[in-house]
Write a protein that holds these residues in place. Structure first.
Motif, PDB file in Angstrom:
ATOM      1  N   UNK A  12       0.836  -1.194   0.000  1.00 22.38           N
ATOM      2  CA  UNK A  12       0.000   0.000   0.000  1.00 22.38           C
ATOM      3  C   UNK A  12       0.872   1.245   0.000  1.00 22.38           C
ATOM      4  N   UNK A  13       2.048   1.112  -0.627  1.00 18.91           N
ATOM      5  CA  UNK A  13       3.064   2.178  -0.572  1.00 18.91           C
ATOM      6  C   UNK A  13       2.704   3.425  -1.371  1.00 18.91           C
ATOM      7  N   UNK A  14       1.667   3.357  -2.223  1.00 17.75           N
ATOM      8  CA  UNK A  14       1.292   4.544  -2.995  1.00 17.75           C
ATOM      9  C   UNK A  14       0.197   5.354  -2.299  1.00 17.75           C
ATOM     10  N   UNK A  15      -0.342   4.831  -1.189  1.00 18.03           N
ATOM     11  CA  UNK A  15      -1.398   5.532  -0.461  1.00 18.03           C
ATOM     12  C   UNK A  15      -0.845   6.681   0.371  1.00 18.03           C
ATOM     13  N   UNK A  16      -1.762   7.418   0.997  1.00 23.62           N
ATOM     14  CA  UNK A  16      -1.332   8.596   1.757  1.00 23.62           C
ATOM     15  C   UNK A  16      -0.463   8.222   2.959  1.00 23.62           C
ATOM     16  N   UNK A  17      -0.882   7.230   3.729  1.00 21.92           N
ATOM     17  CA  UNK A  17      -0.040   6.784   4.858  1.00 21.92           C
ATOM     18  C   UNK A  17       1.163   6.004   4.341  1.00 21.92           C
ATOM     19  N   UNK A  18       0.923   5.084   3.417  1.00 22.94           N
ATOM     20  CA  UNK A  18       1.991   4.240   2.891  1.00 22.94           C
ATOM     21  C   UNK A  18       3.127   5.018   2.256  1.00 22.94           C
ATOM     22  N   UNK A  19       2.791   6.097   1.551  1.00 28.66           N
ATOM     23  CA  UNK A  19       3.841   6.886   0.895  1.00 28.66           C
ATOM     24  C   UNK A  19       4.702   7.621   1.921  1.00 28.66           C
ATOM     25  N   UNK A  20       4.086   8.093   3.010  1.00 27.35           N
ATOM     26  CA  UNK A  20       4.865   8.764   4.066  1.00 27.35           C
ATOM     27  C   UNK A  20       5.731   7.768   4.830  1.00 27.35           C
ATOM     28  N   UNK A  21       5.194   6.573   5.047  1.00 31.85           N
ATOM     29  CA  UNK A  21       5.976   5.521   5.721  1.00 31.85           C
ATOM     30  C   UNK A  21       7.180   5.144   4.863  1.00 31.85           C
ATOM     31  N   UNK A  22       6.946   4.975   3.564  1.00 38.26           N
ATOM     32  CA  UNK A  22       8.033   4.643   2.633  1.00 38.26           C
ATOM     33  C   UNK A  22       9.109   5.729   2.645  1.00 38.26           C
ATOM     34  N   UNK A  23       8.669   6.983   2.631  1.00 39.54           N
ATOM     35  CA  UNK A  23       9.589   8.127   2.641  1.00 39.54           C
ATOM     36  C   UNK A  23      10.417   8.153   3.929  1.00 39.54           C
ATOM     37  N   UNK A  24       9.764   7.908   5.056  1.00 34.50           N
ATOM     38  CA  UNK A  24      10.455   7.925   6.350  1.00 34.50           C
ATOM     39  C   UNK A  24      11.483   6.804   6.453  1.00 34.50           C
ATOM     40  N   UNK A  25      11.111   5.617   5.985  1.00 35.60           N
ATOM     41  CA  UNK A  25      12.038   4.481   6.030  1.00 35.60           C
ATOM     42  C   UNK A  25      13.235   4.719   5.102  1.00 35.60           C
ATOM     43  N   UNK A  26      12.975   5.312   3.945  1.00 32.14           N
ATOM     44  CA  UNK A  26      14.054   5.657   3.012  1.00 32.14           C
ATOM     45  C   UNK A  26      15.001   6.673   3.653  1.00 32.14           C
ATOM     46  N   UNK A  27      14.424   7.668   4.302  1.00 31.28           N
ATOM     47  CA  UNK A  27      15.212   8.721   4.964  1.00 31.28           C
ATOM     48  C   UNK A  27      16.158   8.119   6.000  1.00 31.28           C
ATOM     49  N   UNK A  28      15.730   7.023   6.637  1.00 31.57           N
ATOM     50  CA  UNK A  28      16.534   6.386   7.683  1.00 31.57           C
ATOM     51  C   UNK A  28      17.485   5.319   7.141  1.00 31.57           C
ATOM     52  N   UNK A  84       3.973  12.374  10.822  1.00 27.00           N
ATOM     53  CA  UNK A  84       4.357  12.073  12.205  1.00 27.00           C
ATOM     54  C   UNK A  84       4.004  10.634  12.580  1.00 27.00           C
ATOM     55  N   UNK A  85       2.900  10.128  12.044  1.00 24.16           N
ATOM     56  CA  UNK A  85       2.557   8.718  12.248  1.00 24.16           C
ATOM     57  C   UNK A  85       3.700   7.845  11.717  1.00 24.16           C
ATOM     58  N   UNK A  86       4.222   8.209  10.543  1.00 22.35           N
ATOM     59  CA  UNK A  86       5.311   7.443   9.927  1.00 22.35           C
ATOM     60  C   UNK A  86       6.548   7.422  10.822  1.00 22.35           C
ATOM     61  N   UNK A  87       6.814   8.526  11.513  1.00 18.30           N
ATOM     62  CA  UNK A  87       7.948   8.567  12.441  1.00 18.30           C
ATOM     63  C   UNK A  87       7.731   7.564  13.574  1.00 18.30           C
ATOM     64  N   UNK A  88       6.526   7.566  14.145  1.00 17.91           N
ATOM     65  CA  UNK A  88       6.220   6.651  15.251  1.00 17.91           C
ATOM     66  C   UNK A  88       6.353   5.197  14.807  1.00 17.91           C
TER      67      UNK A  88
END
Length: 203
Positions: free
Chosen positions: A7-23, A180-184
């Protein structure tokens, strides 16, 4: 870590993907339309359907963590849990809903009179998913509920965590941004503290 985000193209999924990439994590970003996934370091857009259990098993195998960030009405919890177990993924994380959170002892948000009718079926299915996970004896799962309002907004890194009770800010508003959810969620992956549990994040 090697992490699969379904679900990486969704609103939550895309932010989670971005956060994991950043780390610096290695991410397999799964969606029905992978061309919608942003080009990011260490992220491999991959085609996959949440209802195709055999394909999910294949895609999740070899990952440390599998995340499902998908609508409950558009997926089957039995297939998702089955895929997580069969793929032998180290950990399974579900982007949950707020409807199953308590607003008073034993009173779920989804059962309150003011709960929006258009979101009720989705919330009830999310609550049933959590109940299924709680019966699991083998799977290493975590279910992360956002606050009542799950919205676009800035990445502040300032939020609170809770367990089964709905969080609200000083004005009574219950909300969290996708960023912020993605950070958590990423923090929980890196420093596990809610194994086989649900927790919530909000301001």
């Amino acid at each position: 870590m090697k992490i699969a985000v379904t679900g990486a193209s969704g609103r939550a999924g895309s932010e989670i993907t971005k956060e994991l990439s950043r780390r610096g994590h290695i991410v397999t970003a799964i969606a029905r339309n992978p061309e919608r996934i942003a080009s990011l370091p260490n992220v491999t857009p991959t085609k996959g359907d949440v209802l195709d259990q055999a394909r999910l098993i294949e895609l999740w195998a070899g990952h440390d963590v599998a995340i499902s960030s998908v609508h409950f009405m558009a997926s089957d919890p039995h297939k998702l849990i089955g895929a997580a177990k069969a793929s032998k993924v180290g950990r399974y994380i579900v982007v949950g809903g707020a409807g199953s959170l308590e607003v008073a002892p034993g009173v779920k948000l989804v059962t309150t009179p003011g709960f929006p009718a258009q979101y009720k079926a989705e919330a009830e299915k999310g609550s049933a998913f959590l109940d299924l996970l709680r019966q699991e004896k083998e799977l290493n799962w975590t279910f992360i509920s956002p606050s009542a309002l799950f919205v676009e907004g800035e990445r502040t890194g300032k939020f609170r965590l809770g367990t089964d009770q709905l969080l609200a800010d000083a004005s009574g508003k219950s909300w969290i941004t996708f960023a912020d959810y993605a950070i958590a969620l990423a923090d929980e992956i890196e420093r596990p503290s809610h194994l086989r549990k649900r927790f919530t994040v909000g301001y």
